[in-house]
Design an enzyme around this catalytic site. Sequence first.
Site, PDB file in Angstrom:
ATOM      1  CB  SER A 235      39.874  94.970 -40.978  1.00  0.00           C
ATOM      2  OG  SER A 235      38.557  95.369 -41.211  1.00  0.00           O
TER       3      SER A 235
ATOM      4  CG  ASP B 197      39.383 102.677 -41.901  1.00  0.00           C
ATOM      5  OD1 ASP B 197      38.473 102.160 -42.575  1.00  0.00           O
ATOM      6  OD2 ASP B 197      40.213 102.012 -41.246  1.00  0.00           O
TER       7      ASP B 197
ATOM      8  CG  HIS C  40      40.028  99.227 -43.830  1.00  0.00           C
ATOM      9  ND1 HIS C  40      39.865  99.526 -42.490  1.00  0.00           N
ATOM     10  CD2 HIS C  40      39.741  97.903 -43.944  1.00  0.00           C
ATOM     11  CE1 HIS C  40      39.493  98.443 -41.837  1.00  0.00           C
ATOM     12  NE2 HIS C  40      39.417  97.445 -42.694  1.00  0.00           N
TER      13      HIS C  40
END
Length: 484
Positions: free
Chosen positions: A174, A433, A461
Site C-alpha cells: 500500500s 482496489d 487491497h
Amino acid sequence: MMAAKAIRPARLLSRTAHIVPGQLRVTELTFEVPLNHSNLSAGSLKLFGRQVTKHETPIVPRTNSEQDEYNRKPYLVYLEGGPGFGNKEPQDHNLTKTALDKGYTLLLLDYRGTGLSTPINQPHLATLGGPQEQADYLKHFRADSIVRDAEAVRLCLTADYPETHKKWSIFGQSYGGFVALTYLSQFPQGLREVFLTGGLAPVKRTAEEVYTALYKKVVQRNEAYYRKFPEDVERVRKVARYLKENPTSLPGGGELTVERLLGMGLCLGMNGGLDLIHSTILKMAMDIEQFGFITRAAGASFEGSVPFDTAPIYAILHESIYVNGSAHGASNWAAYRVGKKLAAESEPGLSWLSSAVVNDDEALSSADTTNDKPLYFSGEMVYPAHFSCYPELKDMRQTAEILAAYDQWPELYDLDQLARNEVPVYAASYVEDMYVDADFARETARAVKGTKVFETNVMYHGALRAKTEEVLGQLFKLRDDTLD
C-alpha cells in the site's frame, strides 16, 4: 529531476536479540538519524526496527567466519502501509516465513513518526511550540524523509558487508509501495529489487485527480454494501438520526458524529470490511432500539475501526502523500472539495458533504436523515470535520490547516529516473482496489521501466494479509519464472 543527495549512515544506538517460538531470532535495533537530512543541526530522531533471521542449532558448530557469512544474508526490508502504522511482531507478520525461506534477513523498520520510531502524538507536538512550529516539524515525515532514513540505516547495517550484499531488497504494501517508488527515485543505487502489493502510486496525478477516481470506487463499494445488507439502509439512517439529535461520547473521549460514523467506510475496501461495518451498525441500531442509547460496548467496538487517534499522522499528512512537488500546489482539503462537488452534482448518498463549510469549528452534521435513500460511507478520505471529533486530532486542527495550505512540498518521484530505472520491480495490483486506482496503477507500471505486474480482479487491497501465499507466490513467480 531530483539532485543526488549524500546520506550519512545512521548511528546504531542499541542491538538486543531474543528467540521467538517458531525458530525465529529477533534482534531489536534502535538508530539515530537527523530530523532533517539536509540540515544536521536541526535535531535528531530515534528509529526502531526488528531484524529477523532463522534460529538454528547446527549439528556441527560453525566457525566464526562461517557464522559471519551466515549472518550476512541479503536484507529484505518491509515498508508498511499507512501513512502512520508501525510493524507487527515478526511472528505475526505475513512476510516472515516466505522471506526467511527465500534466504533473506527480514528487516521490519518502523517509519519515523510511527510504531516505536519517535511516534507522532499530540502531547509531544505541543512541546514544539504553536501550530506553525508543529507543521514545520511534520513536514519532515513524508516519504522523501522516510527513504533517507532507510538509506542511512542500510549504510549502517551493511558497512562491513561484501559488495555483493550491500544492496537490499524492499517490499512495499500500500503506502509502502509509494515509499518504494520514492526510494527508486532517490537512491536506486541501494536497491537490488522491489516488490509492491497494492502500491503502484499515482506518480503522475494530482490529489484532485486521485480523489476523483477513488470516490467512484467508494460509491461502488457502498452499492455492494447495501446490496448485501439492504436492511442497513434504514439502520444507518436510524443511527445517523440519533447522533444528530443526541451528542454521543465514545469511551476513548471523542465524539461520535455522523461524519465519524460514516468514516467507517475506510474498511469497505478490505476483505471482510462489509461484514465488519454491518456488525457495528447492527449493534448500534439494536442498542438504540432496546435502550434508547448507544452502549459502551458498541462505542468501544466502533473506535477501533478508524485509527486516527492511535495513528494521527495518518490523518494529518494523508493528503500530502499525493503532492509531488510545488508544481502540484497545496492539497487544500482535496478529498473534501472533490466529495462536496460530487455530492452536489451526482451522488445524493454523499449529501452529508454537500452543504458543509471547510472552516467550520464543529462537525458537519449536515446529513439528510429524513428520507429513505442510503447514506454512503466515505473511504480513505480525511475531512476538516475529523479534527473536531477525534481527541488526538482536536488540538492539531490549526496545524492541519497550515499543512493543507502548504504549497512548497518537495518532489517525491523523479519521473525521468523512473523511466530509465534498472532495478527490477515486481508488483501485485488489484482491479477492485478502493485505495489505489487501477487505471492510475497501470499508468505507473508503464512509467517505471522494467516493472512486471500480476493484476487480478478477485482480490482486494489487503490481499497480502488475506491471501498471503497466493500473492507472494505470484510475486516471486514474476521474479523467478520465465515469461515466454
